[in-house]
Motif scaffolding. Structure first.
Motif, PDB file in Angstrom:
ATOM      1  N   ILE A 102       0.855  -1.181   0.000  1.00  0.00           N
ATOM      2  CA  ILE A 102       0.000   0.000   0.000  1.00  0.00           C
ATOM      3  C   ILE A 102       0.893   1.234   0.000  1.00  0.00           C
ATOM      4  CG2 ILE A 102      -1.782   1.300   1.241  1.00  0.00           C
ATOM      5  CD1 ILE A 102      -2.672  -1.328   2.516  1.00  0.00           C
ATOM      6  N   VAL A 103       0.595   2.163  -0.897  1.00  0.00           N
ATOM      7  CA  VAL A 103       1.308   3.436  -0.927  1.00  0.00           C
ATOM      8  C   VAL A 103       0.404   4.477  -0.277  1.00  0.00           C
ATOM      9  CG1 VAL A 103       2.383   5.191  -2.370  1.00  0.00           C
ATOM     10  CG2 VAL A 103       2.511   2.779  -3.039  1.00  0.00           C
ATOM     11  N   LYS A 104       0.903   5.126   0.768  1.00  0.00           N
ATOM     12  CA  LYS A 104       0.150   6.153   1.477  1.00  0.00           C
ATOM     13  C   LYS A 104       0.750   7.518   1.149  1.00  0.00           C
ATOM     14  CE  LYS A 104      -1.165   3.041   5.245  1.00  0.00           C
ATOM     15  NZ  LYS A 104      -2.613   3.107   5.052  1.00  0.00           N
ATOM     16  N   VAL A 105      -0.093   8.406   0.637  1.00  0.00           N
ATOM     17  CA  VAL A 105       0.338   9.747   0.249  1.00  0.00           C
ATOM     18  C   VAL A 105      -0.388  10.750   1.140  1.00  0.00           C
ATOM     19  CG1 VAL A 105       0.440  11.449  -1.615  1.00  0.00           C
ATOM     20  CG2 VAL A 105       0.686   9.000  -2.138  1.00  0.00           C
ATOM     21  N   ASP A 106       0.375  11.518   1.908  1.00  0.00           N
ATOM     22  CA  ASP A 106      -0.200  12.524   2.810  1.00  0.00           C
ATOM     23  C   ASP A 106       0.042  13.905   2.200  1.00  0.00           C
ATOM     24  OD1 ASP A 106      -0.814  14.344   4.859  1.00  0.00           O
ATOM     25  OD2 ASP A 106      -0.247  12.908   6.423  1.00  0.00           O
ATOM     26  N   LEU A 107      -1.028  14.521   1.703  1.00  0.00           N
ATOM     27  CA  LEU A 107      -0.899  15.822   1.047  1.00  0.00           C
ATOM     28  C   LEU A 107      -0.499  16.926   2.013  1.00  0.00           C
ATOM     29  CD1 LEU A 107      -4.097  15.705  -1.232  1.00  0.00           C
ATOM     30  CD2 LEU A 107      -1.738  15.121  -1.868  1.00  0.00           C
ATOM     31  N   ASP A 108      -0.853  16.746   3.278  1.00  0.00           N
ATOM     32  CA  ASP A 108      -0.582  17.809   4.257  1.00  0.00           C
ATOM     33  C   ASP A 108       0.844  17.768   4.794  1.00  0.00           C
ATOM     34  OD1 ASP A 108      -3.193  18.580   3.880  1.00  0.00           O
ATOM     35  OD2 ASP A 108      -3.944  17.574   5.671  1.00  0.00           O
TER      36      ASP A 108
ATOM     37  N   ARG B 124      -7.859  13.413  -3.778  1.00  0.00           N
ATOM     38  CA  ARG B 124      -7.692  12.580  -2.585  1.00  0.00           C
ATOM     39  C   ARG B 124      -8.507  11.298  -2.768  1.00  0.00           C
ATOM     40  NH1 ARG B 124     -11.394  16.262  -0.195  1.00  0.00           N
ATOM     41  NH2 ARG B 124      -9.706  17.394   0.829  1.00  0.00           N
ATOM     42  N   GLY B 125      -8.344  10.372  -1.824  1.00  0.00           N
ATOM     43  CA  GLY B 125      -9.059   9.101  -1.887  1.00  0.00           C
ATOM     44  C   GLY B 125      -8.144   7.979  -2.337  1.00  0.00           C
ATOM     45  N   THR B 126      -8.710   6.818  -2.538  1.00  0.00           N
ATOM     46  CA  THR B 126      -7.935   5.646  -2.953  1.00  0.00           C
ATOM     47  C   THR B 126      -7.931   5.535  -4.470  1.00  0.00           C
ATOM     48  OG1 THR B 126      -8.429   4.437  -0.922  1.00  0.00           O
ATOM     49  CG2 THR B 126      -7.743   3.134  -2.822  1.00  0.00           C
ATOM     50  N   THR B 127      -6.738   5.565  -5.036  1.00  0.00           N
ATOM     51  CA  THR B 127      -6.540   5.283  -6.452  1.00  0.00           C
ATOM     52  C   THR B 127      -5.797   3.948  -6.563  1.00  0.00           C
ATOM     53  OG1 THR B 127      -4.393   6.389  -6.603  1.00  0.00           O
ATOM     54  CG2 THR B 127      -6.358   7.757  -6.915  1.00  0.00           C
TER      55      THR B 127
ATOM     56  N   THR C  64      -4.494  11.122   1.308  1.00  0.00           N
ATOM     57  CA  THR C  64      -5.234  11.846   2.344  1.00  0.00           C
ATOM     58  C   THR C  64      -4.723  13.277   2.444  1.00  0.00           C
ATOM     59  OG1 THR C  64      -3.682  11.092   4.061  1.00  0.00           O
ATOM     60  CG2 THR C  64      -5.645   9.736   3.673  1.00  0.00           C
ATOM     61  N   GLY C  65      -5.543  14.130   3.065  1.00  0.00           N
ATOM     62  CA  GLY C  65      -5.122  15.508   3.303  1.00  0.00           C
ATOM     63  C   GLY C  65      -6.132  16.524   2.811  1.00  0.00           C
ATOM     64  N   GLU C  66      -5.986  17.737   3.251  1.00  0.00           N
ATOM     65  CA  GLU C  66      -6.922  18.817   2.913  1.00  0.00           C
ATOM     66  C   GLU C  66      -6.591  19.488   1.587  1.00  0.00           C
ATOM     67  OE1 GLU C  66      -9.698  19.498   4.599  1.00  0.00           O
ATOM     68  OE2 GLU C  66      -9.143  17.750   5.814  1.00  0.00           O
ATOM     69  N   ASP C  67      -5.314  19.420   1.173  1.00  0.00           N
ATOM     70  CA  ASP C  67      -4.901  20.110  -0.045  1.00  0.00           C
ATOM     71  C   ASP C  67      -5.321  19.321  -1.290  1.00  0.00           C
ATOM     72  OD1 ASP C  67      -3.831  22.094   1.441  1.00  0.00           O
ATOM     73  OD2 ASP C  67      -1.737  21.721   0.933  1.00  0.00           O
TER      74      ASP C  67
END
Length: 411
Positions: free
Chosen positions: A242-248, A279-282, A364-367
């Protein structure tokens, strides 16, 4: 259908029929030896008639083949087609008829052989009319491939599918561990009809998956045409990555079997407009290497025209993870790209080597400018299980080889 062979009477005769004319089956009575021999050979009676519902050179496709006997019982019926295949079917409980499980396909020549309870047989033939339009499809993932735990089984059709339930019922998924999943209909980003099968949760690593699309002879409905062949694919689920990307926090992290493997700084899309990331799961759709990226293809005018390395496609709308050395001042600090997840050459190359098509990217994240749509790549993981099941034309979840629950990673 019985495959038992038996010795047939040497004095039987075969009659080749055209159309629904009767198939005459000669049943011989005893010529000598008295009542006991007559009883052993079977009753003396008139040759029975056997008829086929389809006939001629322009028979109507899309319906089962039905063979009937006027008296006595059918033992075995074989319906073969000119493509080297055959239609399976069953003899009725009273033995008076046989009906195929599937439908006759258009533009196909069929031969029928019927055998009665005494071993005498007869033959018939018919050809179905040529279709005005043929529907075809493409399958993902490819045959004998190994994919990540979030990869759905996806079918895209060349022409519209109006008879969705009829088509869906012919798509049979089998798994090695009884994984529960459901079909869901979408309008593909290309505008074509598409149906995906995804589990309730991510796949369990090592699961073997097969699809048999027994569509030969199915009418896809107005404007769609007929299917004139069957399809199949087989694939295996790889390790749980799983790759987790945190925009914040501007970080990308790869986990394997729940353990962190690699974390790198990155810079995603500039917030506040069309350049923001989703955002979300791709799901990683493809590893495309070095490609030319041009801003006009994603509606951003003439903002860029670059050759980009280590390119990993995440959506149909043009969101990638890739090398972006021109943005190095912002890695780990701010989101300043045109929508993609950019990393250094070294980090992007490492991630590129270790990820697999079908791995989920959980962003995930607000941006962000919103959540990835279900049809934008494989965004269906952003729907709840209940919502996903409503997209089935038959409104039912289906297990694989046996009933059970999926044991993959929960989002």
């Amino acid at each position: 259908m019985s495959s038992t062979s038996r010795t047939r009477p040497s004095n039987r005769r075969r009659t080749l029929l055209a159309g629904t004319a009767t198939l005459t089956v000669a049943l011989t009575a005893c010529s000598a030896g008295g009542a006991e021999q007559a009883d052993a050979a079977g009753p003396s009676r008139q040759s029975p008639a056997i008829s086929v519902n389809l006939h001629g050179k322009h028979a109507e496709a899309g319906q089962p083949v039905r063979v009937e006997i006027a008296s006595g019982r059918l033992n075995d019926v074989t319906v073969s087609d000119s493509k080297g295949g055959h239609l399976d079917g069953k003899v009725s409980g009273d033995g008076t008829s046989w009906t195929s499980d599937g439908e006759a396909a258009p533009g196909t020549a069929y031969s029928v052989r019927a055998e009665d309870e005494y071993g005498a047989d007869a033959e018939a033939a018919f050809t179905t009319a040529t279709p005005d339009k043929v529907n075809k499809l493409s399958l993902t993932p490819g045959n004998k491939s190994t994919v990540g735990v979030a990869q759905p089984l996806s079918v895209v059709f060349d022409h519209p599918v109006k008879n969705k339930a009829a088509v869906e019922e012919r798509l049979k998924v089998t798994t090695s561990n009884g994984t529960v999943g459901s079909w869901g209909w979408l309008r593909d980003y290309s505008g074509k009809d598409r149906v995906d099968w995804r589990p309730e949760h991510y796949w369990k690593p090592g699961t073997k998956v097969s699809l048999k699309a027994d569509l030969d002879g199915v009418d896809s409905g107005t404007g769609g045409g007929w299917f004139v062949r069957d399809y199949a694919t087989h694939f295996t689920i790889g390790e749980r990555q799983i790759v987790k990307v945190d925009l914040d926090s501007h970080r990308l992290r790869l986990t394997r079997d729940g353990w962190p493997v690699k974390e790198v700084p990155m810079s995603a899309g500039t917030p506040g407009g069309n350049k923001a990331s989703w955002r979300g799961t791709t799901v990683l759709m493809s590893k495309e290497g070095t490609i030319n990226m041009r801003s006009e293809t994603v509606g951003l005018g003439d903002a860029y025209d670059k050759m980009v390395d280590s390119s990993m496609r995440l959506t149909w709308s043009g969101m990638y993870a890739h090398a972006a050395p021109w943005n190095k001042a912002y890695f780990g600090k701010a989101n300043k790209s045109s929508g993609c997840v950019g990393m250094s050459d070294k980090d992007a190359a490492w991630i590129y080597r270790h990820v697999r098509v079908g791995d989920p990217f959980e962003i995930t994240g607000e941006d962000a400018k919103g959540t990835v749509a279900p049809n934008n790549g494989y965004g269906e993981w952003n729907l709840s299980w209940a919502d996903w099941r409503t997209k089935s034309a038959t409104s039912s979840a289906t297990p694989g080889a046996t009933k059970g629950t999926a044991q993959g990673t929960t989002r």
